[in-house]
Design a protein around this motif. Structure first.
Motif, short mmCIF file in Angstrom:
data_model
loop_
_atom_site.label_atom_id
_atom_site.label_comp_id
_atom_site.label_asym_id
_atom_site.label_seq_id
_atom_site.Cartn_x
_atom_site.Cartn_y
_atom_site.Cartn_z
N GLU A 86 0.82 -1.21 0.00
CA GLU A 86 0.00 0.00 0.00
C GLU A 86 0.86 1.26 0.00
OE1 GLU A 86 -3.08 0.02 2.91
OE2 GLU A 86 -3.81 -1.97 2.37
N ALA A 87 2.07 1.16 0.53
CA ALA A 87 2.99 2.29 0.49
C ALA A 87 3.60 2.48 -0.90
CB ALA A 87 4.12 2.10 1.51
N GLY A 88 3.40 1.51 -1.79
CA GLY A 88 3.92 1.60 -3.14
C GLY A 88 5.28 0.97 -3.32
N TYR A 89 5.73 0.20 -2.33
CA TYR A 89 7.06 -0.41 -2.44
C TYR A 89 7.02 -1.60 -3.39
CZ TYR A 89 11.48 -2.60 -1.13
OH TYR A 89 12.73 -3.15 -1.16
N ASP A 90 8.00 -1.68 -4.29
CA ASP A 90 8.10 -2.83 -5.18
C ASP A 90 9.55 -3.23 -5.39
OD1 ASP A 90 9.02 -0.76 -6.73
OD2 ASP A 90 7.70 -1.15 -8.44
N GLY A 91 10.38 -3.00 -4.38
CA GLY A 91 11.80 -3.33 -4.47
C GLY A 91 12.11 -4.71 -3.93
N MET A 92 13.30 -4.85 -3.40
CA MET A 92 13.76 -6.16 -2.93
C MET A 92 13.19 -6.50 -1.56
SD MET A 92 15.95 -5.85 -0.17
CE MET A 92 17.65 -6.28 0.04
N VAL A 93 13.06 -7.81 -1.32
CA VAL A 93 12.72 -8.34 0.01
C VAL A 93 13.75 -9.40 0.34
CG1 VAL A 93 11.03 -9.62 1.36
CG2 VAL A 93 10.25 -7.88 -0.25
N SER A 94 14.42 -9.22 1.47
CA SER A 94 15.56 -10.06 1.81
C SER A 94 15.29 -10.89 3.06
CB SER A 94 16.80 -9.17 2.06
OG SER A 94 17.96 -9.95 2.19
N ILE A 95 15.63 -12.16 2.99
CA ILE A 95 15.54 -13.04 4.16
C ILE A 95 16.76 -12.82 5.04
CG2 ILE A 95 15.52 -15.44 4.95
CD1 ILE A 95 12.92 -14.66 3.64
N GLU A 96 16.51 -12.46 6.32
CA GLU A 96 17.62 -12.23 7.25
C GLU A 96 17.29 -12.83 8.61
OE1 GLU A 96 20.41 -8.59 8.90
OE2 GLU A 96 18.24 -8.34 8.91
N THR A 97 17.93 -13.92 8.95
CA THR A 97 17.81 -14.48 10.29
C THR A 97 19.19 -14.58 10.91
OG1 THR A 97 18.08 -16.80 9.64
CG2 THR A 97 15.86 -15.89 9.48
N PHE A 98 19.23 -14.64 12.23
CA PHE A 98 20.47 -14.87 12.97
C PHE A 98 20.31 -16.11 13.85
CE2 PHE A 98 20.39 -10.35 12.06
CZ PHE A 98 21.71 -10.02 11.81
N ASN A 99 19.54 -17.06 13.36
CA ASN A 99 19.13 -18.20 14.16
C ASN A 99 20.25 -19.25 14.24
OD1 ASN A 99 17.88 -20.52 15.20
ND2 ASN A 99 15.89 -19.89 14.40
N PRO A 100 20.83 -19.48 15.42
CA PRO A 100 21.92 -20.45 15.51
C PRO A 100 21.49 -21.88 15.22
CG PRO A 100 21.28 -19.68 17.70
CD PRO A 100 20.57 -18.81 16.71
N ASP A 101 20.18 -22.15 15.32
CA ASP A 101 19.70 -23.49 14.94
C ASP A 101 19.96 -23.76 13.47
OD1 ASP A 101 18.77 -23.79 17.53
OD2 ASP A 101 16.69 -23.31 17.03
N TYR A 102 19.82 -22.75 12.64
CA TYR A 102 20.08 -22.92 11.21
C TYR A 102 21.57 -23.12 10.94
CZ TYR A 102 15.38 -20.88 10.72
OH TYR A 102 14.03 -20.60 10.80
N TRP A 103 22.40 -22.53 11.79
CA TRP A 103 23.84 -22.64 11.59
C TRP A 103 24.37 -24.04 11.88
CZ3 TRP A 103 25.31 -17.59 14.69
CH2 TRP A 103 24.75 -16.49 14.02
#
Length: 276
Positions: A248-265
């Motif tokens: 609704e704000a008119g954004y159509d750029g990038m969307v980035s996945i960012e986690t710092f979850n040590p379980d994933y590491w």
């Protein structure tokens, strides 16, 4: 929208060289490069090698992550040694941005960095003045490199800038065309567990330079933190509401996945990036 990968997501089990290979294979449009992982990469590779990769790849660089501010930066009581160290980090990022064609740099407001040290101590007015001063200076430094600064509010008590409204006032006062926002779903949620993202629609839409998207684990207030982030297909953050307000704000750029979850590491980098 374009999909992006932030290197924090597999920070503890991967490297920049491997992330580049896996992100290209997985079909990401962009990658956000962490400065610490860039430093490790440059121990065995050159900036030209990195630039050559992006020239040959469909994967492109987005933002450098991240410059962490401190209140006295560029102020009357700044410590010269501390200032020079942070400026050197910023300059390295700018130089690499120019070489590889990256046009964004994440800027994090002052934080109380000791997780056991309690909330950030400082008046809101003082934080406003400090951040405006710093962003004006950094914005002028970044201009010759065609780099935009993405100011990132962080919602927990250890942050000096916790709400969209506070960040918006700072960006407006800085009044630089290359100073805007990165909106992070979990960092907004961290402020009193808010799932109301409607404040995004009140900012200047052209100032939304980047978006970080993730959810978080349902944990007690005292355990909330960046390590509780998780992929956006589960968790407590209303991702649909977040994305709807961006639309609704008119954004159509990038969307980035960012986690710092040590379980994933604890898992293989290929699993992390494919899942992201």
């Amino acid at each position: 929208m374009k999909i992006s990968y932030n290197e924090a997501t597999a920070k503890g089990c991967s490297s920049l060289a491997l992330d580049l290979e896996l992100c290209e294979k997985a079909g990401f449009d962009y990658i956000e490069i962490r400065l610490d992982m860039l430093g490790d990469y440059l121990k065995e590779h050159t900036v030209e090698e990195l630039a050559a990769f992006f020239r040959a790849s469909r994967l492109k660089p987005h933002a450098m992550n991240a410059l962490y501010l401190y209140p006295e930066f560029f102020g009357d009581h700044d410590d010269p040694e501390r200032r020079d160290a942070l400026l050197a980090e910023f300059q390295t990022g700018l130089d690499v941005c120019k070489a590889i064609g990256s046009h964004y740099f994440i800027i994090v407001p002052p934080l109380q960095r000791d997780p056991n040290g309690g909330p950030f101590v400082g008046a809101r007015e003082e934080t406003f003045e400090n951040c405006v001063r710093i962003l004006k200076k950094l914005g002028e430094m970044a201009r010759p490199y065609d780099v935009n600064l993405c100011f990132e509010l962080v919602g927990f008590e250890r942050s000096s800038v916790r709400t969209v409204e506070e960040a918006d006032a700072i960006v407006r006062a800085a009044d630089r065309d290359n100073v805007g926002f990165v909106f992070d779903s979990y960092n907004i949620y961290l402020n009193n567990r808010t799932n109301d993202f409607s404040a995004i629609r009140t900012v200047q839409p052209e100032k939304i330079f980047a978006v970080h998207m993730m959810s978080g684990k349902d944990v007690p207030d005292g355990e909330m933190g960046q390590d509780k982030r998780c992929f956006p297909d589960a968790g407590v953050v209303d991702i649909g509401n977040f994305l709807e307000n961006l639309r609704e704000a008119g954004y159509d750029g990038m969307v980035s996945i960012e986690t710092f979850n040590p379980d994933y590491w604890e898992k293989a980098p290929a699993w992390v990036i494919k899942t992201a």
